[in-house]
Motif scaffolding. Sequence first.
Motif, PDB file in Angstrom:
ATOM      1  N   PHE A 112       3.525 -10.258   0.875  1.00 16.99           N
ATOM      2  CA  PHE A 112       3.384 -10.522  -0.561  1.00 16.99           C
ATOM      3  C   PHE A 112       4.312 -11.647  -1.020  1.00 16.99           C
ATOM      4  CE2 PHE A 112       2.370  -6.077   0.268  1.00 16.99           C
ATOM      5  CZ  PHE A 112       1.099  -5.986  -0.283  1.00 16.99           C
ATOM      6  N   GLY A 113       4.911 -12.347  -0.070  1.00 20.84           N
ATOM      7  CA  GLY A 113       5.736 -13.493  -0.427  1.00 20.84           C
ATOM      8  C   GLY A 113       7.228 -13.263  -0.372  1.00 20.84           C
ATOM      9  N   GLY A 114       7.682 -12.069  -0.005  1.00 22.19           N
ATOM     10  CA  GLY A 114       9.118 -11.826   0.091  1.00 22.19           C
ATOM     11  C   GLY A 114       9.555 -10.640  -0.748  1.00 22.19           C
ATOM     12  N   GLU A 115      10.838 -10.333  -0.658  1.00 28.63           N
ATOM     13  CA  GLU A 115      11.364  -9.108  -1.274  1.00 28.63           C
ATOM     14  C   GLU A 115      11.286  -9.092  -2.795  1.00 28.63           C
ATOM     15  OE1 GLU A 115      15.877  -8.974  -1.206  1.00 28.63           O
ATOM     16  OE2 GLU A 115      15.465 -10.456   0.362  1.00 28.63           O
ATOM     17  N   PHE A 116      11.220 -10.273  -3.452  1.00 31.61           N
ATOM     18  CA  PHE A 116      11.120 -10.277  -4.906  1.00 31.61           C
ATOM     19  C   PHE A 116       9.775  -9.731  -5.387  1.00 31.61           C
ATOM     20  CE2 PHE A 116      14.372 -13.930  -5.073  1.00 31.61           C
ATOM     21  CZ  PHE A 116      15.407 -13.012  -5.121  1.00 31.61           C
ATOM     22  N   ALA A 117       8.824  -9.620  -4.479  1.00 31.00           N
ATOM     23  CA  ALA A 117       7.536  -9.022  -4.837  1.00 31.00           C
ATOM     24  C   ALA A 117       7.674  -7.539  -5.154  1.00 31.00           C
ATOM     25  CB  ALA A 117       6.526  -9.227  -3.707  1.00 31.00           C
ATOM     26  N   ALA A 118       8.865  -6.993  -4.934  1.00 36.68           N
ATOM     27  CA  ALA A 118       9.110  -5.588  -5.299  1.00 36.68           C
ATOM     28  C   ALA A 118       8.883  -5.368  -6.787  1.00 36.68           C
ATOM     29  CB  ALA A 118      10.539  -5.195  -4.927  1.00 36.68           C
ATOM     30  N   PHE A 119       9.019  -6.443  -7.586  1.00 38.26           N
ATOM     31  CA  PHE A 119       8.841  -6.323  -9.024  1.00 38.26           C
ATOM     32  C   PHE A 119       7.438  -6.734  -9.475  1.00 38.26           C
ATOM     33  CE2 PHE A 119      13.394  -6.983  -8.287  1.00 38.26           C
ATOM     34  CZ  PHE A 119      13.871  -5.797  -8.828  1.00 38.26           C
ATOM     35  N   ASP A 120       6.584  -7.042  -8.512  1.00 41.61           N
ATOM     36  CA  ASP A 120       5.165  -7.238  -8.826  1.00 41.61           C
ATOM     37  C   ASP A 120       4.514  -5.861  -8.759  1.00 41.61           C
ATOM     38  OD1 ASP A 120       2.511  -8.032  -9.072  1.00 41.61           O
ATOM     39  OD2 ASP A 120       2.317  -8.435  -6.945  1.00 41.61           O
ATOM     40  N   PRO A 121       3.942  -5.378  -9.857  1.00 39.37           N
ATOM     41  CA  PRO A 121       3.444  -3.989  -9.887  1.00 39.37           C
ATOM     42  C   PRO A 121       2.473  -3.660  -8.756  1.00 39.37           C
ATOM     43  CG  PRO A 121       3.403  -4.941 -12.082  1.00 39.37           C
ATOM     44  CD  PRO A 121       3.755  -6.045 -11.146  1.00 39.37           C
ATOM     45  N   LEU A 122       1.531  -4.535  -8.488  1.00 31.34           N
ATOM     46  CA  LEU A 122       0.515  -4.221  -7.492  1.00 31.34           C
ATOM     47  C   LEU A 122       1.073  -4.293  -6.071  1.00 31.34           C
ATOM     48  CD1 LEU A 122      -2.620  -5.981  -9.028  1.00 31.34           C
ATOM     49  CD2 LEU A 122      -1.633  -3.729  -9.490  1.00 31.34           C
ATOM     50  N   ALA A 123       1.982  -5.233  -5.822  1.00 30.79           N
ATOM     51  CA  ALA A 123       2.607  -5.308  -4.502  1.00 30.79           C
ATOM     52  C   ALA A 123       3.484  -4.085  -4.262  1.00 30.79           C
ATOM     53  CB  ALA A 123       3.434  -6.593  -4.382  1.00 30.79           C
ATOM     54  N   ASN A 124       4.256  -3.695  -5.269  1.00 36.38           N
ATOM     55  CA  ASN A 124       5.120  -2.520  -5.146  1.00 36.38           C
ATOM     56  C   ASN A 124       4.292  -1.267  -4.920  1.00 36.38           C
ATOM     57  OD1 ASN A 124       6.715  -0.108  -6.452  1.00 36.38           O
ATOM     58  ND2 ASN A 124       8.251  -1.669  -6.007  1.00 36.38           N
ATOM     59  N   LEU A 125       3.146  -1.196  -5.594  1.00 38.51           N
ATOM     60  CA  LEU A 125       2.261  -0.042  -5.432  1.00 38.51           C
ATOM     61  C   LEU A 125       1.789   0.064  -3.981  1.00 38.51           C
ATOM     62  CD1 LEU A 125      -0.627   0.914  -7.864  1.00 38.51           C
ATOM     63  CD2 LEU A 125      -0.934   1.035  -5.408  1.00 38.51           C
ATOM     64  N   GLN A 126       1.363  -1.053  -3.426  1.00 35.40           N
ATOM     65  CA  GLN A 126       0.839  -1.022  -2.053  1.00 35.40           C
ATOM     66  C   GLN A 126       1.922  -0.663  -1.041  1.00 35.40           C
ATOM     67  OE1 GLN A 126      -2.094  -3.689  -0.561  1.00 35.40           O
ATOM     68  NE2 GLN A 126      -2.475  -4.619  -2.556  1.00 35.40           N
ATOM     69  N   VAL A 127       3.107  -1.237  -1.209  1.00 38.36           N
ATOM     70  CA  VAL A 127       4.204  -0.919  -0.286  1.00 38.36           C
ATOM     71  C   VAL A 127       4.625   0.537  -0.470  1.00 38.36           C
ATOM     72  CG1 VAL A 127       6.599  -1.420   0.302  1.00 38.36           C
ATOM     73  CG2 VAL A 127       5.015  -3.298  -0.136  1.00 38.36           C
ATOM     74  N   GLY A 128       4.705   0.991  -1.709  1.00 36.94           N
ATOM     75  CA  GLY A 128       5.083   2.373  -1.966  1.00 36.94           C
ATOM     76  C   GLY A 128       4.101   3.366  -1.367  1.00 36.94           C
ATOM     77  N   VAL A 129       2.823   3.067  -1.462  1.00 28.72           N
ATOM     78  CA  VAL A 129       1.805   3.942  -0.878  1.00 28.72           C
ATOM     79  C   VAL A 129       1.956   3.998   0.641  1.00 28.72           C
ATOM     80  CG1 VAL A 129      -0.671   4.154  -0.406  1.00 28.72           C
ATOM     81  CG2 VAL A 129       0.131   3.733  -2.730  1.00 28.72           C
ATOM     82  N   LYS A 130       2.251   2.854   1.245  1.00 30.25           N
ATOM     83  CA  LYS A 130       2.456   2.814   2.696  1.00 30.25           C
ATOM     84  C   LYS A 130       3.630   3.707   3.091  1.00 30.25           C
ATOM     85  CE  LYS A 130       2.714   1.345   6.994  1.00 30.25           C
ATOM     86  NZ  LYS A 130       1.871   1.989   8.027  1.00 30.25           N
ATOM     87  N   VAL A 131       4.730   3.609   2.365  1.00 29.87           N
ATOM     88  CA  VAL A 131       5.915   4.430   2.656  1.00 29.87           C
ATOM     89  C   VAL A 131       5.605   5.907   2.431  1.00 29.87           C
ATOM     90  CG1 VAL A 131       8.307   4.905   2.006  1.00 29.87           C
ATOM     91  CG2 VAL A 131       7.482   2.538   2.068  1.00 29.87           C
ATOM     92  N   LEU A 132       4.946   6.228   1.329  1.00 31.73           N
ATOM     93  CA  LEU A 132       4.602   7.616   1.012  1.00 31.73           C
ATOM     94  C   LEU A 132       3.680   8.206   2.075  1.00 31.73           C
ATOM     95  CD1 LEU A 132       4.603  10.056  -0.904  1.00 31.73           C
ATOM     96  CD2 LEU A 132       2.730   8.959  -2.156  1.00 31.73           C
ATOM     97  N   LEU A 133       2.703   7.445   2.496  1.00 29.41           N
ATOM     98  CA  LEU A 133       1.756   7.929   3.498  1.00 29.41           C
ATOM     99  C   LEU A 133       2.457   8.206   4.824  1.00 29.41           C
ATOM    100  CD1 LEU A 133      -1.282   8.498   3.685  1.00 29.41           C
ATOM    101  CD2 LEU A 133      -1.580   6.184   4.588  1.00 29.41           C
ATOM    102  N   ASP A 134       3.373   7.337   5.204  1.00 29.27           N
ATOM    103  CA  ASP A 134       4.140   7.546   6.438  1.00 29.27           C
ATOM    104  C   ASP A 134       4.973   8.826   6.336  1.00 29.27           C
ATOM    105  OD1 ASP A 134       3.090   5.237   7.493  1.00 29.27           O
ATOM    106  OD2 ASP A 134       4.857   3.998   7.077  1.00 29.27           O
ATOM    107  N   CYS A 135       5.564   9.062   5.152  1.00 26.49           N
ATOM    108  CA  CYS A 135       6.379  10.271   4.954  1.00 26.49           C
ATOM    109  C   CYS A 135       5.530  11.530   5.064  1.00 26.49           C
ATOM    110  CB  CYS A 135       7.066  10.220   3.588  1.00 26.49           C
ATOM    111  SG  CYS A 135       8.391   8.988   3.442  1.00 26.49           S
ATOM    112  N   ILE A 136       4.334  11.505   4.466  1.00 30.53           N
ATOM    113  CA  ILE A 136       3.455  12.677   4.500  1.00 30.53           C
ATOM    114  C   ILE A 136       2.988  12.957   5.923  1.00 30.53           C
ATOM    115  CG2 ILE A 136       1.206  13.567   3.752  1.00 30.53           C
ATOM    116  CD1 ILE A 136       1.643  12.096   1.096  1.00 30.53           C
ATOM    117  N   ARG A 137       2.633  11.916   6.645  1.00 29.43           N
ATOM    118  CA  ARG A 137       2.179  12.094   8.026  1.00 29.43           C
ATOM    119  C   ARG A 137       3.286  12.649   8.907  1.00 29.43           C
ATOM    120  NH1 ARG A 137      -1.130   6.338   8.456  1.00 29.43           N
ATOM    121  NH2 ARG A 137      -3.100   7.101   7.551  1.00 29.43           N
ATOM    122  N   THR A 138       4.498  12.156   8.714  1.00 29.31           N
ATOM    123  CA  THR A 138       5.626  12.622   9.519  1.00 29.31           C
ATOM    124  C   THR A 138       5.970  14.068   9.190  1.00 29.31           C
ATOM    125  OG1 THR A 138       6.527  10.375   9.635  1.00 29.31           O
ATOM    126  CG2 THR A 138       8.028  12.189  10.132  1.00 29.31           C
TER     127      THR A 138
END
Length: 280
Positions: free
Chosen positions: A172-198
């Motif tokens: 998404f262009g680097g760590e500042f994309a953390a404040f882009d709502p849609l980029a943060n949503l996608q990364v957050g979902v990835k992290v959440l999904l990994d946590c649920i699977r584990t």
Amino acid sequence: MSASTSSLSQNLRRATATVAKGFFDITHNSIALIGVAVIFIAIALFARPELRELGEVKLFSWLQERQAEISGLVKDPAAIERATATNPKDLPKQQATVALWLSKKYHVAPEPISAIVSEAFEVGSRVRLDPALILAVMAVESGFNPFAQSHVGAQGLMQVMTRVHKDKYQNFGGEFAAFDPLANLQVGVKVLLDCIRTAGSVEGGLKSYVGAGADNDDNGYTVKVMAEYTRLQQVALGRAVPAFLPVVIAPKEETLPTPASSQISASVKTGDKSATVALN
């Protein structure tokens, strides 16, 4: 009229006519010259596309500068492409219902929340994760504030630990994309999904997501998310769910009347007389 006066008048008329003719010739020739120049420039531009493109860029830039001088605002045609907003009327009915409910409860504009809801439904469908759960996590984590940051450095809508998941923002262009709502949503979902699977369960995944171990207390985080998750599921089904729970005021405890102080009697002998003293 004398001969000299007549001759002078004729000379003046001749001079005036000469000047007028010369002015007309110069003007006519200048206009013709400008016309010829325009024709040659047009031919050059059509013959050389790169010159035409350069001319268009220069002209557009000049027009923008003039507009900025007049209005005091710099025109930015790409701004609409960066705006994270969607008209809720353009969403499917289920998504629009959820978006308007969240807008009311969390005091955010319906247009940006509509874009977030739409993205949550799209991403959730792709990774097979209920979008209501994704939105519930965002609600509890940030209250839908895309610029939120916790005291430990979790950032954005889903409060992702940017320094831990920096690599996930590279697409998404680097760590500042953390404040882009849609980029943060996608990364957050990835992290959440990994946590649920584990963890093997949604509840266990939520505890891991918030940083609490399997045996550690998550300070009620999982309960809050699951409660909001349930409400959003009901909203998505079209059920009437109040955005705000009624405030229950506990009745005041009745104050028992203070019992009358018992009198304590003591006999005091004074000589041969007896007296009773009441002690309150």
